[in-house]
Design a protein around this motif. Structure first.
Motif, PDB file in Angstrom:
ATOM      1  N   LYS A   1       0.863  -0.978   0.103  1.00  0.00           N
ATOM      2  CA  LYS A   1      -0.172  -0.285  -0.246  1.00  0.00           C
ATOM      3  C   LYS A   1       0.758   1.709   0.449  1.00  0.00           C
ATOM      4  O   LYS A   1       0.585   2.458  -0.667  1.00  0.00           O
ATOM      5  CB  LYS A   1      -1.246  -0.254   1.105  1.00  0.00           C
ATOM      6  N   PHE A   2       1.950   0.960   1.010  1.00  0.00           N
ATOM      7  CA  PHE A   2       2.449   2.233   0.972  1.00  0.00           C
ATOM      8  C   PHE A   2       3.426   2.754  -0.303  1.00  0.00           C
ATOM      9  O   PHE A   2       3.540   4.024  -0.963  1.00  0.00           O
ATOM     10  CB  PHE A   2       3.636   2.036   1.932  1.00  0.00           C
ATOM     11  N   ILE A   3       3.509   1.431  -0.880  1.00  0.00           N
ATOM     12  CA  ILE A   3       4.405   1.429  -2.166  1.00  0.00           C
ATOM     13  C   ILE A   3       3.167   1.943  -3.492  1.00  0.00           C
ATOM     14  O   ILE A   3       3.212   3.570  -4.061  1.00  0.00           O
ATOM     15  CB  ILE A   3       4.701   0.406  -2.996  1.00  0.00           C
ATOM     16  N   ARG A   4       2.108   1.906  -3.052  1.00  0.00           N
ATOM     17  CA  ARG A   4       1.225   1.939  -5.027  1.00  0.00           C
ATOM     18  C   ARG A   4       0.669   3.851  -4.322  1.00  0.00           C
ATOM     19  O   ARG A   4       0.653   4.145  -5.256  1.00  0.00           O
ATOM     20  CB  ARG A   4      -0.411   1.082  -4.350  1.00  0.00           C
ATOM     21  N   LEU A   5       0.566   4.000  -3.148  1.00  0.00           N
ATOM     22  CA  LEU A   5       0.738   5.529  -2.562  1.00  0.00           C
ATOM     23  C   LEU A   5       1.945   6.623  -2.937  1.00  0.00           C
ATOM     24  O   LEU A   5       1.617   7.552  -2.691  1.00  0.00           O
ATOM     25  CB  LEU A   5       0.103   5.704  -1.731  1.00  0.00           C
ATOM     26  N   GLY A   6       3.015   6.054  -3.150  1.00  0.00           N
ATOM     27  CA  GLY A   6       4.223   6.593  -3.720  1.00  0.00           C
ATOM     28  C   GLY A   6       4.842   6.924  -2.648  1.00  0.00           C
ATOM     29  O   GLY A   6       5.960   7.673  -2.970  1.00  0.00           O
ATOM     30  N   PHE A   7       5.386   5.840  -1.733  1.00  0.00           N
ATOM     31  CA  PHE A   7       6.108   5.911  -1.216  1.00  0.00           C
ATOM     32  C   PHE A   7       7.554   4.637  -1.118  1.00  0.00           C
ATOM     33  O   PHE A   7       7.366   4.523  -2.129  1.00  0.00           O
ATOM     34  CB  PHE A   7       5.791   5.653   1.034  1.00  0.00           C
ATOM     35  N   THR A   8       8.727   5.328  -1.013  1.00  0.00           N
ATOM     36  CA  THR A   8       9.598   4.540  -1.613  1.00  0.00           C
ATOM     37  C   THR A   8      10.736   3.953  -0.494  1.00  0.00           C
ATOM     38  O   THR A   8      11.670   3.910  -1.407  1.00  0.00           O
ATOM     39  CB  THR A   8      10.443   5.325  -2.730  1.00  0.00           C
ATOM     40  N   ASP A   9      10.962   4.434   0.630  1.00  0.00           N
ATOM     41  CA  ASP A   9      11.613   4.246   1.556  1.00  0.00           C
ATOM     42  C   ASP A   9      10.743   3.593   2.926  1.00  0.00           C
ATOM     43  O   ASP A   9      11.612   3.919   3.843  1.00  0.00           O
ATOM     44  CB  ASP A   9      12.388   5.574   1.733  1.00  0.00           C
ATOM     45  N   VAL A  10       9.882   2.967   3.030  1.00  0.00           N
ATOM     46  CA  VAL A  10       8.485   2.130   3.961  1.00  0.00           C
ATOM     47  C   VAL A  10       9.621   0.815   4.126  1.00  0.00           C
ATOM     48  O   VAL A  10       8.968   0.446   2.652  1.00  0.00           O
ATOM     49  CB  VAL A  10       7.672   2.535   3.841  1.00  0.00           C
ATOM     50  N   ALA A  11       9.935   0.089   5.239  1.00  0.00           N
ATOM     51  CA  ALA A  11      10.413  -0.854   5.238  1.00  0.00           C
ATOM     52  C   ALA A  11       9.026  -1.439   5.996  1.00  0.00           C
ATOM     53  O   ALA A  11       8.919  -1.259   6.291  1.00  0.00           O
ATOM     54  CB  ALA A  11      11.697  -1.426   5.737  1.00  0.00           C
ATOM     55  N   GLU A  12       9.101  -3.267   5.788  1.00  0.00           N
ATOM     56  CA  GLU A  12       7.854  -3.574   6.408  1.00  0.00           C
ATOM     57  C   GLU A  12       8.455  -3.775   8.453  1.00  0.00           C
ATOM     58  O   GLU A  12       7.894  -2.778   9.142  1.00  0.00           O
ATOM     59  CB  GLU A  12       7.841  -5.053   6.393  1.00  0.00           C
ATOM     60  N   GLU A  13       9.589  -3.489   8.672  1.00  0.00           N
ATOM     61  CA  GLU A  13      10.160  -3.174   9.582  1.00  0.00           C
ATOM     62  C   GLU A  13       9.231  -2.619  10.735  1.00  0.00           C
ATOM     63  O   GLU A  13       9.624  -2.162  11.767  1.00  0.00           O
ATOM     64  CB  GLU A  13      11.349  -3.256   9.623  1.00  0.00           C
ATOM     65  N   GLU A  14       9.507  -1.279  10.327  1.00  0.00           N
ATOM     66  CA  GLU A  14       8.943  -0.031  10.324  1.00  0.00           C
ATOM     67  C   GLU A  14       7.511   0.117  10.665  1.00  0.00           C
ATOM     68  O   GLU A  14       7.093   1.217  11.773  1.00  0.00           O
ATOM     69  CB  GLU A  14       9.134   1.364   9.761  1.00  0.00           C
ATOM     70  N   ILE A  15       6.546  -1.036  10.005  1.00  0.00           N
ATOM     71  CA  ILE A  15       4.716  -0.779  10.127  1.00  0.00           C
ATOM     72  C   ILE A  15       4.767  -1.807  11.446  1.00  0.00           C
ATOM     73  O   ILE A  15       5.086  -2.675  11.616  1.00  0.00           O
ATOM     74  CB  ILE A  15       4.081  -1.154   9.312  1.00  0.00           C
ATOM     75  N   PHE A  16       3.933  -1.302  11.855  1.00  0.00           N
ATOM     76  CA  PHE A  16       2.880  -1.667  13.288  1.00  0.00           C
ATOM     77  C   PHE A  16       2.075  -1.944  13.727  1.00  0.00           C
ATOM     78  O   PHE A  16       1.681  -0.599  13.497  1.00  0.00           O
ATOM     79  CB  PHE A  16       3.966  -0.906  15.026  1.00  0.00           C
ATOM     80  N   SER A  17       1.268  -2.859  12.554  1.00  0.00           N
ATOM     81  CA  SER A  17       0.043  -2.753  13.048  1.00  0.00           C
ATOM     82  C   SER A  17      -0.835  -3.551  14.721  1.00  0.00           C
ATOM     83  O   SER A  17      -0.357  -4.842  15.120  1.00  0.00           O
ATOM     84  CB  SER A  17      -0.851  -3.779  11.813  1.00  0.00           C
ATOM     85  N   SER A  18      -1.716  -3.381  14.459  1.00  0.00           N
ATOM     86  CA  SER A  18      -2.348  -3.574  16.269  1.00  0.00           C
ATOM     87  C   SER A  18      -2.651  -4.903  15.874  1.00  0.00           C
ATOM     88  O   SER A  18      -2.628  -6.229  17.091  1.00  0.00           O
ATOM     89  CB  SER A  18      -4.561  -3.326  16.193  1.00  0.00           C
ATOM     90  N   ALA A  19      -3.151  -5.856  14.330  1.00  0.00           N
ATOM     91  CA  ALA A  19      -2.874  -7.111  14.606  1.00  0.00           C
ATOM     92  C   ALA A  19      -1.205  -7.606  14.388  1.00  0.00           C
ATOM     93  O   ALA A  19      -1.473  -9.365  15.146  1.00  0.00           O
ATOM     94  CB  ALA A  19      -3.123  -7.402  12.535  1.00  0.00           C
ATOM     95  N   TYR A  20       0.048  -7.744  13.898  1.00  0.00           N
ATOM     96  CA  TYR A  20       1.185  -8.332  14.071  1.00  0.00           C
ATOM     97  C   TYR A  20       1.440  -7.704  15.706  1.00  0.00           C
ATOM     98  O   TYR A  20       1.746  -8.745  16.333  1.00  0.00           O
ATOM     99  CB  TYR A  20       1.996  -6.413  13.077  1.00  0.00           C
ATOM    100  N   CYS A  21       1.497  -6.732  16.294  1.00  0.00           N
ATOM    101  CA  CYS A  21       1.622  -6.708  17.966  1.00  0.00           C
ATOM    102  C   CYS A  21       0.022  -7.854  18.251  1.00  0.00           C
ATOM    103  O   CYS A  21       0.953  -7.936  19.889  1.00  0.00           O
ATOM    104  CB  CYS A  21       1.501  -4.640  18.217  1.00  0.00           C
ATOM    105  N   SER A  22      -0.751  -7.939  18.513  1.00  0.00           N
ATOM    106  CA  SER A  22      -1.534  -8.173  18.934  1.00  0.00           C
ATOM    107  C   SER A  22      -0.277  -9.844  18.945  1.00  0.00           C
ATOM    108  O   SER A  22      -0.610 -10.656  20.179  1.00  0.00           O
ATOM    109  CB  SER A  22      -3.513  -8.502  18.573  1.00  0.00           C
ATOM    110  N   ALA A  23      -0.625 -10.716  17.537  1.00  0.00           N
ATOM    111  CA  ALA A  23       0.077 -12.402  17.226  1.00  0.00           C
ATOM    112  C   ALA A  23       1.134 -11.959  18.280  1.00  0.00           C
ATOM    113  O   ALA A  23       1.844 -12.999  19.467  1.00  0.00           O
ATOM    114  CB  ALA A  23       0.772 -11.859  15.902  1.00  0.00           C
ATOM    115  N   ALA A  24       1.852 -10.796  18.080  1.00  0.00           N
ATOM    116  CA  ALA A  24       3.604 -11.137  19.361  1.00  0.00           C
ATOM    117  C   ALA A  24       2.934 -10.966  20.568  1.00  0.00           C
ATOM    118  O   ALA A  24       4.189 -11.219  21.416  1.00  0.00           O
ATOM    119  CB  ALA A  24       4.042  -9.067  18.776  1.00  0.00           C
ATOM    120  N   TYR A  25       1.814  -9.929  21.211  1.00  0.00           N
ATOM    121  CA  TYR A  25       1.840 -10.494  22.660  1.00  0.00           C
ATOM    122  C   TYR A  25       1.307 -11.654  22.451  1.00  0.00           C
ATOM    123  O   TYR A  25       1.695 -12.397  23.873  1.00  0.00           O
ATOM    124  CB  TYR A  25      -0.012  -9.401  22.996  1.00  0.00           C
TER     125      TYR A  25
END
Ligand code: PLP
Ligand code: CA
Length: 304
Positions: free
Chosen positions: A73-97
């Motif tokens: 989604k970031f790429i589709r909207l024109g971002f060129t330098d966002v890495a997966e490791e920088e993205i924290f969603s409530s789904a990812y954090c729920s799994a981590a918890y």
């Protein structure tokens, strides 16, 4: 701690504030984009902050996508330098918890969508598989899985009575954990419509089970702890930028971060001012330290 100011700031003050921080945490919807429309200037702002040596993170209560799909989604909207490791969603954090904190020994009953299911699978947390050819009889026709040790509620467009009934049966066992991805009541859609958020579904399960869910997403500090544990962040060196006072700004206040409201999303300056003028001390944590019209104002801050 000085009282929160709700100060509307412009270029030189924005520059001064950013110069005093190492980390910038952005909420996504209402800050970086609105649905599928990028906030004008947001990709340039992210690049600029990174060029200034800042660590940039994206913290979203939206549990519908797995991390990899946010990268797309970031790429589709024109971002060129966002890495997966920088993205924290409530789904990812729920799994981590569930994996790292609860160290769950058993299965999770999920009310949610693909984003939640994928993150749980990636984390190796076992879930109850949905019965595809479920009978259409009474509640007794739906088996309960004896291995369930947690119920996780997120955004689910296929939420129904049977899911609610199953969740509250599992929650009769007081050892069964009860988690919610996020408390969001609703979200704006196009054309003035809104959609119910995960919080509204969690409220139904809370009523039916007479229990209270533990929230993983903003305003809970767990999301910050999740980032801090991976990147060693100092709250005092971090700025939280969000559009919703009751989640993003409260999250910042709860975690000891300076907070900035941007006016491209849900909350208004009048609402922030209303919380500031209120006599209720609990409402002070909804008051942002700073307010900007849009994060695109950061660009001007570096030009002057
Ligand atoms: N959850 C859902 C299902 C959403 O659609 C949205 C916003 O679009 C959110 C949560 C809130 O996301 P954020 O925390 O990025 O504002
Ligand atoms: Ca938001």
């Amino acid at each position: 701690v000085s009282s929160r100011g709700c100060h509307k700031i412009r270029s030189s003050q924005i520059r001064e504030l950013l110069d005093s921080k190492l980390n910038v945490l952005f909420d996504c919807d209402g800050v970086i984009w609105n649905g599928e429309t990028v906030v004008a200037g947001a990709p340039e702002v992210v690049t600029l902050l990174k060029q200034q040596g800042k660590k940039v993170f994206f913290i979203t209560n939206n549990c519908t996508r797995p991390r990899a799909s946010y990268v797309t989604k970031f790429i589709r909207l024109g971002f060129t330098d966002v890495a997966e490791e920088e993205i924290f969603s409530s789904a990812y954090c729920s799994a981590a918890y569930l994996r790292d904190v609860a160290k769950l020994q058993g299965k999770v009953y999920v009310i949610g969508c693909q984003g939640v299911v994928k993150e749980l699978r990636d984390a190796g947390v076992p879930i109850v598989e949905e019965d595809t050819d479920a009978p259409t009889g009474t509640i007794y026709d739906y088996p309960l899985d004896p291995d369930v040790k947690a119920v996780l509620v997120g955004y689910d467009e296929k939420f129904d009575f049977i899911k609610l009934a199953k969740a509250c049966c599992y929650l009769q066992n007081t050892e069964c954990l009860f988690l919610a991805t996020d408390p969001d009541p609703w979200h704006p859609l196009r054309g003035g419509r809104i959609t119910p958020g995960s919080g509204s579904l969690t409220a139904a399960v809370e009523t039916a089970s007479s229990r209270k869910a533990m929230v993983i997403g903003k305003p809970s500090c767990f999301m910050f702890e999740c980032i801090a544990s991976q990147f060693n962040l100092d709250p005092g060196q971090s700025l939280m930028v969000g559009d919703r006072l009751e989640t993003d700004i409260l999250f910042g206040a709860n975690c000891g971060l300076d907070t900035m409201l941007t006016l491209t999303g849900v909350s208004t300056l009048e609402e922030a001012q209303g919380y500031k003028d209120s006599d209720d001390p609990e409402r002070k944590d909804f008051v942002p330290d700073y307010v900007v019209e849009t994060i695109a104002d950061f660009i001007l801050a570096y030009e002057e």
